[in-house]
Design an enzyme around this catalytic site. Structure first.
Site, PDB file in Angstrom:
ATOM      1  N   ASP A   1       5.904   7.166   0.191  1.00 43.97           N
ATOM      2  CA  ASP A   1       6.403   8.177  -0.738  1.00 43.97           C
ATOM      3  C   ASP A   1       7.023   9.339   0.043  1.00 43.97           C
ATOM      4  OD1 ASP A   1       6.411   9.448  -3.499  1.00 43.97           O
ATOM      5  OD2 ASP A   1       5.176  10.898  -2.409  1.00 43.97           O
TER       6      ASP A   1
ATOM      7  N   GLU B   1      10.770   5.591   0.883  1.00 42.39           N
ATOM      8  CA  GLU B   1      11.489   6.317  -0.156  1.00 42.39           C
ATOM      9  C   GLU B   1      12.300   7.371   0.606  1.00 42.39           C
ATOM     10  OE1 GLU B   1      10.567   8.393  -4.436  1.00 42.39           O
ATOM     11  OE2 GLU B   1       9.332   9.032  -2.750  1.00 42.39           O
TER      12      GLU B   1
END
Length: 699
Positions: A346, A382
């Site tokens: 993330d 990401e």
């Protein structure tokens, strides 16, 4: 309790039994002293408070004889409480061990967990003398026998991978064929019903939203909501207990074992970029109390405040060697001891930030790429955060793959009818080489997706022009504005069969585009069943029917079509090649490895802003070694126009003929329908033709 503590060892961080007792070691560069607090079996009473007697470098450590697995403990840390200098030590706050693998008890939303006095006008500059122990869980000394090394991993090649992004609870909470006792649990995830479904649609890897232990944000609890997605980590080694089933923590390893036996990899969405302690107004429950100035990036000249590249209030300082060590130790633990096969990072840009900014050759990337334990796992970034220069699509080093949001937006815009979108679609169909074809990277580096947890579901992309996030109680101001969605004539639910069929057709077109694209396909769980979130494009706080997949309402025709697309992709390596296609001439037949044409068979006018019809032929890469060249060929047609269109079909090689393998104008393609030199494409549709030997069955 008369407990003796000796010096112990600094070499392994955390709490580790050795047969004679337990060794404790914890990092803090700025503490004055650290106390180990032991608790009764039920966690209700503090039975001993022992000062760690030794400090080796920045590791504080001690050994307690006669202590065994299952013992409960926590830390209290003494040092300067000087927020204006970046230090927030407060021994009144019981702290979680960053390395604990298990927790006993739960968190309470109470002012006692704050390091400052909330009622004081001085805010976080004040000091809280209230003991927090009654409101926080205890760390647990884990039994090593429960975390033996797992060596069995499926190891699916990237070019054969299909990722299924799912929530550990929401995937099974409403599934009628999952036993009620394990719905919403780790055990339920790997139930026969889910594994059979994943096999049906060809999934090779399940990617779970965060399962590291996390907290519910106080502001959500105040609204009667909770942190459903789990992007609020507090323990990087401990599985989130809210997903435990009857087997408890063992259920996670059992889940992984069942997935592995079924040939399915397990990928975790991990959040090392920030923690649940939030900004300067947040709680003191672990890292902040151990060493605020080491664990977090603080604003230069104003160390009372935190760098907020994550948008969550704080940013973990992975450039600190001991913080980086914690991240690497955590990753290795989940691979070796829990059996995990990969990670999706993330806000990965945050992890790559050095003092001078994002650096693809920085410490985090160097460390993870040289680690022998992590060498064979799947790594997915990401590629953005909200900090300066945070958007870094295509800039990660191999062997990272990356979430390609440009792919998502392009496919949505093309089928929505936006001008200039066909040109971009051409690049996305061939693996986004402009972003990824460098440094020896492969086309699978582009993780292509239509929808993910963050945003509209595939069904909602075709049913809503606007977000409908009222249930989040943020006045519908949260979530994305740029959804590139189209409601096909009616906002939300409708009984109009024409509108519903237009939506289903659009979804089939987008699905087919995904499966005919070079790169790694990822789908959001439930998209294959037509699952809707009622237009909520930011359901992070909705632990209810809004987010749980509505299995009883599943569209089986959509699922069957999805399974056909997945089977087609598996059968045709031409659409999933590891190497990029650049129209290179193949040495074997002199043909280009990718060939674009218009519906009339002529050259495409790429400069036409309204271009809406295009054809592409995929052949084995002209850049691949002879032994790696596929002899497979696929001809794909993308038609955005409403009316029927005549398409000129290229001649088949001698001894072969074309057959229609994919046709989104039908729920199920008719593979016995052969093409003539021209074929009619019925309205907005994707059609894929494959070659087969004359007189032989389908390839």
């Amino acid at each position: 309790m008369n407990t003796q503590i000796t010096g112990g060892s600094p070499h392994r961080l955390g709490a580790h039994p050795d047969g004679d007792g337990v060794n404790f070691a914890v990092f803090s560069a700025n503490a004055d002293s650290i106390e180990l607090c032991l608790f009764s079996e039920d966690g209700s009473r503090e039975t001993a408070r022992l000062t760690l007697p030794e400090r080796t470098g920045d590791i504080w450590h001690g050994h307690v004889a006669g202590l065994f697995p299952g013992a409960l403990y926590g830390y209290r840390v003494h040092g300067a409480y000087a927020p204006e200098r970046g230090h927030r030590f407060n021994p009144n706050k019981l702290l979680l061990d960053p390395y604990t693998r298990e927790m006993h008890g739960s968190w309470a939303h109470n002012p006692a967990i704050l390091g400052y006095d909330k009622s004081s006008g001085a805010g976080d500059l004040s000091f809280s003398a209230v003991d927090s122990a009654a409101f926080v869980p205890r760390s647990v000394v884990s039994d090593p026998a429960h975390f033996e090394i797992i060596r069995d991993h499926p190891d699916t090649p990237w070019e054969e991978t299909l990722i299924y992004e799912a929530h550990a609870k929401g995937l099974t909470r409403r599934h009628p064929d999952v036993a009620e006792a394990v719905q919403g649990t780790y055990e339920g995830l790997a139930s026969n019903a889910i594994i059979d479904h994943l096999h049906r649609i060809g999934v090779t890897a399940i990617e779970l939203l965060p399962v590291h232990s996390f907290l519910n944000d106080g502001f959500l609890l105040d609204r009667g909501l909770s942190n459903y997605w789990g992007y609020n980590t507090i323990g990087f080694f401990a599985p989130e207990p809210r997903y435990f089933g009857p087997a408890g923590i063992a259920g996670f390893r059992d889940m992984v074992a069942r997935f592995h036996a079924a040939g399915i990899e397990v990928i975790l969405d991990v959040v090392y970029n920030h923690t649940a302690e939030g900004d300067h107004r947040g709680p003191t429950i672990c890292y902040r109390g151990l060493d605020n100035a080491s664990y977090y990036r603080l604003i230069k000249g104003q160390p009372r405040y935190y760098v907020n590249d994550t948008g969550t209030g704080n940013t973990v300082d992975v450039s600190n060697p001991y913080v980086l060590r914690m991240v690497l130790d955590s990753l290795r633990f989940w691979v070796q001891n829990m059996g995990v096969d990969g990670f999706r990072f993330d806000l990965a840009t945050t992890l790559g930030r050095e003092s001078h900014g994002f650096d693809p050759r920085g410490g985090f990337f160097d460390a993870i790429r040289q680690d022998p334990v992590l060498a064979g796992v799947k790594l997915i970034a990401e590629p953005w955060d909200i900090g300066p220069g945070g958007y870094r699509l295509g800039e990660y080093p191999p062997p990272f793959a990356e979430w390609n949001d440009a792919y998502r937006d392009t496919v949505r815009r093309f089928w929505k009818g936006d001008a200039h979108s066909a040109q971009e679609l051409g690049a996305r169909l061939t693996g986004s080489a402009g972003e990824f074809d460098r440094d020896g990277r492969r086309s699978w580096s582009s993780v292509n997706f239509l929808a993910a947890h963050d945003g509209f579901t595939l069904a909602d992309i075709t049913a809503y022009n606007r977000r409908h996030n009222e249930a989040n109680k943020e006045k519908n101001q949260d979530g994305h504005n740029a959804n590139h969605s189209d409601n096909c004539g009616v906002e939300g639910g409708t009984d109009d069969e024409d509108v519903l069929e237009r939506r289903r057709r659009r979804q089939r077109n987008m699905m087919a585009t995904l499966f005919l694209s070079q790169g790694t396909p990822m789908i959001l769980a439930g998209d294959e069943t037509g699952n809707s979130q009622g237009g909520n494009n930011n359901a992070y706080c909705q632990d209810n029917a809004i987010s749980w997949i509505d299995w009883p309402a599943a569209d089986d025709a959509m699922t069957a079509f999805f399974a056909e697309l997945s089977a087609f992709r598996r059968a045709h390596p031409a659409v999933r090649q590891p190497r990029f296609l650049h129209a290179a001439t193949r040495s074997g037949d002199g043909l280009p490895d990718v060939d674009w044409r218009g519906f009339d068979g002529g050259t495409l006018n790429w400069r036409d802003p309204g271009l809406s019809c295009l054809c592409v032929t995929y052949r084995g890469s002209g850049e691949a070694p002879e032994h790696a060249v596929t002899d497979d060929t696929v001809f794909a047609i993308f038609n955005r126009e409403e009316g029927p269109a005549e398409v000129s079909i290229p001649g088949a090689p001698a001894g072969f003929e074309w057959y229609v393998a994919v046709d989104t104008s039908r729920d199920t393609p008719d593979i016995d329908a052969f093409s003539d030199p021209e074929m009619t494409v019925e309205g907005p549709a994707v059609v894929a033709l494959a070659l087969r030997d004359t007189g032989a069955g389908p390839a």
